[in-house]
Design an enzyme around this catalytic site. Structure first.
Site, PDB file in Angstrom:
ATOM      1  N   CYS A 113     -19.934  -9.856   6.065  1.00 10.81           N
ATOM      2  CA  CYS A 113     -21.244 -10.510   6.072  1.00 10.81           C
ATOM      3  C   CYS A 113     -21.423 -11.417   4.858  1.00 10.81           C
ATOM      4  O   CYS A 113     -22.151 -12.400   4.909  1.00 10.81           O
ATOM      5  CB  CYS A 113     -22.361  -9.487   6.068  1.00 10.81           C
ATOM      6  SG  CYS A 113     -22.194  -8.296   7.386  1.00 10.81           S
ATOM      7  N   GLN A 148       0.820  -1.219   0.000  1.00 11.98           N
ATOM      8  CA  GLN A 148       0.000   0.000   0.000  1.00 11.98           C
ATOM      9  C   GLN A 148       0.852   1.267   0.000  1.00 11.98           C
ATOM     10  O   GLN A 148       0.322   2.370  -0.142  1.00 11.98           O
ATOM     11  CB  GLN A 148      -0.930   0.024   1.217  1.00 11.98           C
ATOM     12  CG  GLN A 148      -2.026  -1.016   1.182  1.00 11.98           C
ATOM     13  CD  GLN A 148      -3.087  -0.733   0.122  1.00 11.98           C
ATOM     14  OE1 GLN A 148      -3.265   0.403  -0.331  1.00 11.98           O
ATOM     15  NE2 GLN A 148      -3.790  -1.765  -0.308  1.00 11.98           N
TER      16      GLN A 148
HETATM   17  C1  LIG Z   1      -3.314  -6.033  -2.106  1.00 15.35           C
HETATM   18  C2  LIG Z   1      -2.407  -6.353  -0.977  1.00 15.35           C
HETATM   19  C3  LIG Z   1      -1.674  -7.554  -0.948  1.00 15.35           C
HETATM   20  C4  LIG Z   1      -1.842  -8.613  -2.000  1.00 15.35           C
HETATM   21  O1  LIG Z   1      -1.277  -8.263  -3.218  1.00 15.35           O
HETATM   22  P1  LIG Z   1      -1.744  -9.058  -4.532  1.00 15.35           P
HETATM   23  O2  LIG Z   1      -0.836  -8.542  -5.590  1.00 15.35           O
HETATM   24  O3  LIG Z   1      -3.176  -8.696  -4.766  1.00 15.35           O
HETATM   25  O4  LIG Z   1      -1.550 -10.503  -4.279  1.00 15.35           O
HETATM   26  C5  LIG Z   1      -0.833  -7.772   0.112  1.00 15.35           C
HETATM   27  N1  LIG Z   1      -0.685  -6.860   1.093  1.00 15.35           N
HETATM   28  C6  LIG Z   1      -1.357  -5.703   1.094  1.00 15.35           C
HETATM   29  C7  LIG Z   1      -1.142  -4.729   2.195  1.00 15.35           C
HETATM   30  C8  LIG Z   1      -2.251  -5.419   0.062  1.00 15.35           C
HETATM   31  O5  LIG Z   1      -2.930  -4.270   0.094  1.00 15.35           O
END
Ligand SMILES: *Cc1c(COP(=O)(O)O)cnc(C)c1O
Length: 394
Positions: free
Chosen positions: A331, A185
């Site tokens: 949910c 992120q």
């Molecule tokens: C989206 C995400 C992942 C997974 O990444 P992908 O490429 O979708 O497998 C792992 N950690 C965080 C914090 C994410 O936001």
């Protein structure tokens, strides 16, 4: 078009995924067709592919402040997390069997750690404070002489909280413990320097910064004792077998360069829209609570609990108005369990139920913000009027 179909889609779920930027797609396209050569082959068109992969590797390395041979391409953030954690855990078993992580990690980390518990490892899941921040002193206290790995995410995907990564890295380095961070992120939102931050391994994923899905990378500091994750050919310096996802890798390299060119400008623009949206929501809707830290959070993240509503109902009603958001409640799986992140920051279940996350991105405009501020209050009023469990019956 029927009356109920909104004219426009307003996408506010950029922490789930981002649209691949058209310029990124343009960079990728030739690698499906003209430049299709297998980077492992020896003729000219293959050498071009190999050269393009090297270029992408350098683009990633330049952003993180490491050398290209410390970057390994993977199939995404989940694989990078799995590799970092399992790869170092199994390779360093003789040194110890204790791993430290946090209660608010992405499932790619949490479920990997739970798997390792079944394999004989001991895992400490650190608590976080009411804002979702790890206390370095609590981390220090949880370290034992059998601790081999610390994995703490750089920024949380649900509530946007940013961790004191440099401090955590220093603690790990001092104790000679490997430090992995899930920075999926963070790319494009935070300045990163793996040396300055004492990071040994870092996961990233292209589709979170306007690159393609199914492509990621793991930074592995030189000298780290880690096993290979996928066995086969000698790709990725023998550490991650399988013919390279050439267009994906090209897209990742280009996207990371693009996304990190003007981080502070980007944050300024996004956070001013975010604040306008959040302030507007709080002004027009009573009893809304912001989850996560008010300041130490990603510039694009809003996570709110709207008392007397249901997150999933909010999501569906916003969807009918063309607005895409996500919810912290689960949910849909049949269980009404709150998100593990909201539980970890002690949001009461009744409040956590009415949680939604809005994450802004580059395509969002002031008009989008105004539109959401228009449609959200009546949706909340309707849901509160319907809700049997509260006195929002006006
Ligand atoms: C989206 C995400 C992942 C997974 O990444 P992908 O490429 O979708 O497998 C792992 N950690 C965080 C914090 C994410 O936001």
């Amino acid at each position: 078009m029927t009356k109920s179909t909104p004219a426009k889609i307003i996408y506010m779920d950029h922490s789930a995924t981002t649209p691949t930027h058209p310029d990124v797609v343009k960079e990728m396209l030739p690698y499906f067709t003209e430049h299709f050569g297998n980077p492992s082959s020896l003729y000219r068109i293959a050498r071009e592919s190999k050269f393009a992969v090297s270029k992408a590797r350098k683009q990633v390395a330049d952003v993180l402040g490491c050398t290209p041979d410390e970057i390994f391409f993977t199939a995404g953030g989940t694989e990078s997390d799995n590799w970092a954690i399992k790869g170092t855990a199994f390779a360093n078993k003789d040194r110890g069997n204790h791993i430290i992580t946090t209660k608010i990690e992405h499932h790619a980390v949490l479920h990997t750690c739970e798997y390792l518990e079944k394999e004989g490892f001991e895992v400490t899941y650190l608590p976080v404070n009411e804002y979702g921040i790890v206390d370095p002193d609590v981390l220090i206290k949880s370290i034992t002489d059998r601790t081999i790995l610390i994995s703490v995410m750089m920024a949380n995907n649900e509530i946007g909280t940013i961790q004191p990564i440099k401090e955590i890295g220093e603690i790990a380095r001092e104790k000679n413990i490997y430090f992995h961070t899930d920075a999926v992120q963070a790319i494009g939102n935070l300045e990163i320097d793996v040396h300055e931050m004492n990071i040994d391994m870092l996961s990233l994923s292209a589709h979170k910064f306007y690159g393609p899905k199914g492509t990621g990378a793991l930074y592995i500091r030189k000298g780290i004792n880690i096993g290979s994750f996928i066995h086969g050919g000698s790709q990725e310096n023998g550490h991650r077998a399988g013919t390279e996802n050439l267009p994906g890798i090209i897209g990742l390299g280009y996207a990371i360069e693009r996304a990190t060119q003007n981080i502070s400008e980007h944050n300024e623009k996004i956070s001013s829209m975010r604040d306008r949206l959040l302030d507007g929501i709080i002004e027009t809707i009573p009893d809304v609570h912001l989850n996560g830290h008010p300041k130490q959070r990603l510039s694009n993240n809003i996570n709110i609990s709207v008392r007397g509503t249901d997150g999933e109902a909010l999501l569906l009603m916003l969807d009918m108005k063309g607005v895409c958001v996500s919810t912290g409640s689960a949910c849909s799986s049949g269980e009404e369990s709150a998100s593990h992140v909201l539980s970890a920051i002690s949001v009461p279940p009744a409040l956590a139920r009415g949680s939604v996350r809005l994450t802004l991105g580059n395509e969002n405009t002031k008009e989008d913000i105004d539109y959401v501020l228009d449609v959200l209050p009546p949706i909340v009023s309707r849901l509160r009027a319907l809700s049997p469990v509260n006195n929002y019956s006006q």
